[in-house]
Write a protein that holds these residues in place. Structure first.
Motif, short mmCIF file in Angstrom:
data_model
loop_
_atom_site.label_atom_id
_atom_site.label_comp_id
_atom_site.label_asym_id
_atom_site.label_seq_id
_atom_site.Cartn_x
_atom_site.Cartn_y
_atom_site.Cartn_z
N LYS A 102 29.27 30.14 45.53
CA LYS A 102 28.37 29.18 45.24
C LYS A 102 28.50 28.46 44.07
CE LYS A 102 24.65 32.85 46.29
NZ LYS A 102 23.62 33.73 45.71
N GLU A 103 29.75 28.72 43.41
CA GLU A 103 30.25 27.96 42.42
C GLU A 103 30.87 26.65 42.60
OE1 GLU A 103 30.40 29.20 38.39
OE2 GLU A 103 28.72 29.85 39.71
N MET A 104 31.18 26.54 44.02
CA MET A 104 31.63 25.15 44.76
C MET A 104 32.90 24.74 43.78
SD MET A 104 27.97 23.46 45.28
CE MET A 104 26.84 24.36 46.02
N GLY A 105 33.02 23.53 43.31
CA GLY A 105 34.19 22.77 42.86
C GLY A 105 34.58 23.69 41.34
N GLY A 106 35.86 23.56 41.18
CA GLY A 106 36.31 24.18 40.10
C GLY A 106 36.37 25.92 39.80
N PHE A 107 36.38 26.38 41.25
CA PHE A 107 36.09 27.88 41.06
C PHE A 107 37.32 28.71 40.46
CE2 PHE A 107 37.36 26.65 45.28
CZ PHE A 107 38.57 27.52 45.50
N GLU A 108 38.24 28.29 40.77
CA GLU A 108 39.58 28.69 40.33
C GLU A 108 39.68 28.97 38.67
OE1 GLU A 108 40.78 24.43 40.75
OE2 GLU A 108 39.43 25.95 41.71
N LEU A 109 38.79 28.33 38.17
CA LEU A 109 38.90 28.19 36.54
C LEU A 109 37.71 29.32 36.03
CD1 LEU A 109 39.23 24.35 36.06
CD2 LEU A 109 41.07 26.26 36.02
N THR A 110 37.10 29.65 36.78
CA THR A 110 35.79 30.37 36.31
C THR A 110 36.07 32.14 35.94
OG1 THR A 110 35.08 31.16 38.38
CG2 THR A 110 34.34 29.08 37.77
N PRO A 111 35.32 32.75 34.93
CA PRO A 111 35.65 34.09 34.81
C PRO A 111 35.47 34.98 36.09
CG PRO A 111 34.45 32.87 33.27
CD PRO A 111 34.59 32.02 34.23
N ALA A 112 34.56 34.42 36.89
CA ALA A 112 34.44 35.19 38.51
C ALA A 112 35.72 35.11 39.22
CB ALA A 112 33.23 34.82 38.97
N TYR A 113 36.08 34.12 39.31
CA TYR A 113 37.45 34.02 40.10
C TYR A 113 38.61 34.93 39.46
CZ TYR A 113 41.26 32.53 43.10
OH TYR A 113 42.28 32.51 44.24
N ARG A 114 38.55 34.74 38.09
CA ARG A 114 39.67 35.52 37.42
C ARG A 114 39.27 37.06 37.60
NH1 ARG A 114 39.01 31.71 33.11
NH2 ARG A 114 37.67 32.96 32.05
N ARG A 115 38.12 37.56 37.72
CA ARG A 115 37.79 38.95 38.05
C ARG A 115 38.16 39.47 39.52
NH1 ARG A 115 37.65 43.88 36.37
NH2 ARG A 115 36.45 44.98 37.44
N LEU A 116 38.10 38.27 40.43
CA LEU A 116 38.63 38.59 41.88
C LEU A 116 40.08 38.77 41.85
CD1 LEU A 116 36.94 35.97 44.39
CD2 LEU A 116 36.74 38.41 44.31
N ARG A 117 40.82 38.13 40.94
CA ARG A 117 42.37 38.24 40.76
C ARG A 117 42.64 39.59 40.41
NH1 ARG A 117 42.56 32.64 38.88
NH2 ARG A 117 43.06 33.54 37.00
N THR A 118 41.94 40.19 39.26
CA THR A 118 42.20 41.29 38.88
C THR A 118 41.90 42.40 39.78
OG1 THR A 118 41.47 40.48 36.62
CG2 THR A 118 41.48 42.80 36.96
N LEU A 119 40.91 42.26 40.51
CA LEU A 119 40.39 43.25 41.49
C LEU A 119 41.32 43.22 42.66
CD1 LEU A 119 36.85 43.15 41.96
CD2 LEU A 119 37.82 44.80 41.25
N ALA A 120 41.98 42.37 42.94
CA ALA A 120 42.78 42.01 43.98
C ALA A 120 44.39 42.76 43.37
CB ALA A 120 43.25 40.69 44.44
N SER A 121 44.44 42.79 42.34
CA SER A 121 45.79 43.32 41.91
C SER A 121 45.41 44.74 41.76
CB SER A 121 45.98 42.83 40.48
OG SER A 121 45.03 42.95 39.45
N GLU A 122 44.41 45.26 41.60
CA GLU A 122 44.07 46.81 41.36
C GLU A 122 43.85 47.65 42.67
OE1 GLU A 122 40.61 46.81 38.79
OE2 GLU A 122 41.85 46.14 36.95
N MET A 123 43.61 46.66 43.56
CA MET A 123 43.34 47.32 45.26
C MET A 123 44.48 47.81 45.82
SD MET A 123 40.36 44.55 46.18
CE MET A 123 40.04 45.22 47.74
#
Length: 896
Positions: A102-123
């Motif tokens: 839903k964030e559309m443009g610039g999602f890679e700079l958001t805290p929500a996307y950083r949370r996704l990266r963190t989760l991916a590293s922990e899975m």
């Protein structure tokens, strides 16, 4: 050419020139009269009409056209968002994925996307693989999906490489992607060679790579290359076998995967290349590898002795050395030509002298050949008359000072065959200087002109003159008609002494204002140029003060003063690219932001004043100011109606060139593309604009920047914009090139449910199936076996049979036999027949068995001939006949 052979073309040229000059002078005189009349009529127009127009324009900028977008933006801004605490702590992968979407443009700079990266590293690898599989059913925008898939696959390369590389492979094949982007297989191979090799062998055994109908399997190359390189030292025979498994047509692409060759494997690597590739291909691979990279980069300054030592250690043959020298010198010449064009530095003899001297020091026997091809390359890259003078002078001087004939031959031969812009009369002089008598005669013979060529030129001149004359005559007739209309309009205007006096006084006041404005602009241009010339000697404080003063004065200019300033600035002969780049910043940061609509019209009428036309620069290039204008409207202001208002002010050429950039700057998510559909529809007010907009609908529906959207995303967009039947025809044009290969079956199912005319739908299905069969013929067969009968299925069967016949004729003819008598069956048989060797016994037997005669072949010529017939039919019809809709009717009428 003999002197007498010049006479006929020369006479034709003179007569044509005189005739066209007469027509153009008549046109010009009449055009001046018309302009004079238009100005006189314009003087009588009321000031209130002009004010009303200005008020209307302002209303368009700030009124109801933007109400919908602003309402939607406010609604989006006021929607409740999850708390920061939830975003930073949640472990609900699916919920955070959908929130990021839903964030559309610039999602890679958001805290929500950083949370996704963190989760991916922990899975774990299994959890991440499951999440990746589930994600296929999510309605994600293409850009976010690709970004997220890339991030997950990079994690999976470490945690579950078998799954990761299987997905890389499937993704590349289904989306027709670039094999170079399929991860770092060589890293896995080095870390766990047994597991990586086992996975690769399983893919080979299952024919996963061999989905393409021609069997070339480009997706196999990066994996085969990695394994081949790992075997190079330990088992050269096995490495050669791996190389032989790669299609010969694909081996030249190995350079992207084998650039890092260990020194100890260099000779084995070279031997392998020599055995398996033509020299031109393997020398390109070698030149791009690290074995030679430091020596043969076109900007290399390597010591010649070091280069010789390197070549000797690698046992590079004399022929290979010459090939390398030619490549090195031609690349350098191409870069020099571009650099000279940017800096208006004609020409650069010093660069040639240095490079030739370097090559002579490395390998004297290659210097002349390399120099000749470098001069040829410089001429091609420069495309100027001064470059012709330069290469001729340099080549003759090199040759005259002891160089060989190979310096001159590339220019002579290129002139003879027309591959380079070098005049034949100059080439003949050059050919006369060749020291080899046999070669000299051969080259002079190639450069001879004949009477036949003279007659061809004569015919071309006559045809071109006739066409130009016809055009001028049509324009003359049109201007005569306009002149008569203007005279009638002028005669109908009542003459009022008071209004005439008022108009005269207004014109005088305007004239004085124009004089004052031009004086002000001239002073500004003069001060600005003085600033640019003196920047090197002024202090930072002085420069800042002067630039602030210039900026303030720039901000005071209105559109008419801006036009005057740009003309005054660019007319100065001392203005160079650097200065144009500097003023372009003021254009973008002041003029465009203050007067976007007026600047759009100004830039399209005088593109040369805004660095839009003319040569571009490879580094620090002058930004296209019209492109910036659309970026400003779409990305910075988020004002799509304003962007299309600017396009409406521009010329048709600019509309055609730049309308696609609205997709680049605004269509980066599905809602943006939906708005674009609506605005493009509103913009299209003329038949030309309707055609232009429909030409962009396919990209708008099926492409996201350089990526291909998913079927789910495109389907959702289609539901939102509700296209008409005609718009659907436009939006699906060339869809076979734009949809993801793995989703072709879904698109075929969709086609059977749309309002697209049947004949167009079948044509789309045929094109989709043709490409799908080339990429994954097994999947097409499965779709055919499981799909219900429909017109689209018949088209798919026709395409499948035509494509597979050369590989599996028995199965192909089974599918042909399922087709009823009609266009699909005829098209399949004709395509099969045309793929056979001409006049072969098999082709004659096939044509005889299926009754493929002259008329059938005439129809298989298909679009060019039938298009002509369609145009002829339309000429006698009151309503135009859509071409695609008329195909089948015209076929049946002709056959009857």
């Amino acid at each position: 050419m003999k002197r007498k052979h010049y006479l006929l073309p020369l006479a034709a040229l003179i007569i044509a020139a005189l005739w066209l000059t007469y027509l153009r002078s008549s046109n010009s005189a009449l055009e001046k009269d018309n302009l004079s009349l238009e100005k006189k009529i314009e003087n009588y127009r009321s000031a209130s009409a002009l004010q009303n127009e200005r008020n209307r324009t302002e209303a368009m900028r700030s009124g109801t056209m933007r109400t919908k977008m602003k309402r939607e933006m406010r609604s989006a801004q006021t929607q409740s968002k999850p708390s920061d605490d939830w975003i930073s702590t949640s472990r609900d992968w699916n919920a955070i994925v959908l929130f990021n979407n839903k964030e559309m443009g610039g999602f890679e700079l958001t805290p929500a996307y950083r949370r996704l990266r963190t989760l991916a590293s922990e899975m774990s690898g299994a959890e991440l693989a499951q999440a990746y599989t589930q994600m296929a059913s999510f309605p994600l925008d293409a850009s976010f999906r690709d970004y997220l898939e890339g991030m997950m696959l990079r994690e999976l390369e470490e945690k579950n490489p078998e799954f990761a590389y299987s997905q890389y492979l499937a993704k590349c094949q289904n989306e027709d992607g670039d094999p170079k982007l399929m991860g770092e297989f060589d890293a896995w191979l080095a870390k766990d060679p047994a597991a990586a090799t086992t996975w690769y062998e399983k893919q080979l055994a299952a024919n996963v790579f061999d989905k393409t109908l021609d069997g070339k399997s480009p997706t196999m190359v990066p994996f085969a290359a990695a394994i081949m390189m790992s075997l190079l030292a330990s088992d050269p025979a096995a490495a050669e076998q791996r190389m032989n498994n790669i299609s010969p047509e694909l081996r030249s692409s190995l350079g992207d995967y084998v650039w890092d060759v260990p020194k100890e494997n260099s000779k084995a690597f070279l031997d392998l290349l020599r055995k398996s590739m033509p020299m031109e291909d393997y020398m390109t691979v070698l030149q791009n590898s690290r074995l030679l990279q430091q020596n043969f980069n076109f900007d290399s300054k390597s010591d010649p002795k070091d280069v010789q030592t390197n070549l000797d250690l690698l046992a590079i043959t004399p022929e290979e050395r010459t090939n390398l020298m030619v490549k090195s010198f031609t690349e350098s010449a191409s870069l020099t030509a571009t650099h000279d064009a940017v800096n208006e530095n004609w020409p650069s003899r010093e660069e040639f002298d240095q490079q030739r001297k370097w090559i002579q020091a490395v390998d004297p026997s290659s210097a002349d050949r390399a120099t000749g091809f470098a001069l040829q390359k410089y001429l091609i890259a420069s495309k100027t008359n001064s470059a012709q003078d330069f290469v001729e002078k340099v080549a003759m001087e090199y040759h005259g000072s002891g160089g060989g004939d190979e310096i001159l031959l590339p220019l002579i031969e290129g002139s003879a065959n027309g591959s380079i812009p070098f005049p034949k009369d100059r080439a003949r002089v050059m050919a006369g200087k060749l020291t080899d008598g046999r070669l000299r005669e051969e080259m002079l013979e190639k450069l001879k002109w004949s009477m036949k060529r003279s007659l061809i030129i004569f015919s071309i001149i006559c045809i071109v003159a006739a066409l130009l004359g016809w055009r001028e005559s049509k324009q003359l007739a049109s201007k005569k008609e306009a002149n008569a209309k203007l005279l009638r309009e002028a005669a109908a205007i009542p003459i009022d002494d008071t209004s005439l006096s008022k108009a005269a006084s207004l014109r005088e006041a305007q004239r004085k204002d124009d004089i004052a404005m031009k004086k002000k602009v001239k002073a500004l241009a003069s001060d600005y140029l003085a600033l640019l010339r003196s920047e090197g000697g002024a202090s930072e404080e002085e420069l800042a003060s002067q630039r602030a003063n210039i900026r303030r004065r720039m901000e005071e200019l209105d559109p008419s003063a801006i036009r005057e300033f740009m003309g005054e600035f660019n007319s100065n002969p001392d203005v160079n690219f650097s200065m144009k780049r500097d003023v372009n910043l003021y254009v973008m940061n002041i003029f465009i932001k203050k007067y976007p609509v007026e600047m759009a019209g100004m830039m399209s009428k005088n593109p040369e004043l805004f660095s839009i036309s003319g040569p571009s620069m490879p580094d620090n290039k002058i930004h296209d100011s019209f492109s910036f204008l659309l970026q400003y409207c779409c990305s910075m202001q988020k004002d799509l109606p304003l962007a299309f208002q600017c396009l409406a002010e521009a010329s048709p050429e600019f509309q055609s060139k730049y309308i696609g950039e609205t997709l680049l700057y605004y269509g980066d998510y599905r809602l943006g593309r939906a708005e674009l559909f609506e605005e493009m529809r509103a913009f299209a007010s003329t038949p030309e604009q309707v055609e232009l907009v429909r030409g962009k609908m396919s990209d708008l529906l099926l492409k996201h920047l350089d990526d291909k959207v998913t079927f789910v995303e495109a389907y959702d967009l289609l539901q939102a914009v509700n296209l008409s039947s005609e718009e659907l025809v436009a939006a699906t044009k060339d869809m076979e090139k734009k949809v993801r290969v793995g989703e072709t079956g879904q698109w075929l199912d969709w086609l059977s449910q749309t309002d697209i005319p049947d004949e167009v739908s079948k044509q789309r299905a045929f094109e989709l199936a043709t490409r799908w069969t080339e990429k994954d013929y097994l999947a097409v067969g499965q779709w055919l076996n499981s799909s219900p009968d429909s017109p689209e299925k018949s088209a798919v069967a026709s395409a499948y049979a035509a494509k597979t016949y050369p590989y599996d004729p028995v199965n192909a003819m089974k599918w042909v036999d399922t087709l009823p008598q009609g266009p699909e069956r005829t098209k399949a048989l004709e395509t099969i027949y045309q793929g056979m060797p001409k006049d072969s016994d098999a082709a004659k037997a096939f044509a005889s068995e299926y009754g493929l005669g002259m008329w059938s072949s005439w129809w298989s010529a298909d679009f060019s001939t039938r298009s002509f017939l369609h145009q002829a039919m339309s000429c006698f019809s009151r309503d135009p006949i859509p071409y695609e809709a008329a195909q089948d009717d015209s076929r049946e009428d002709w056959q009857r």
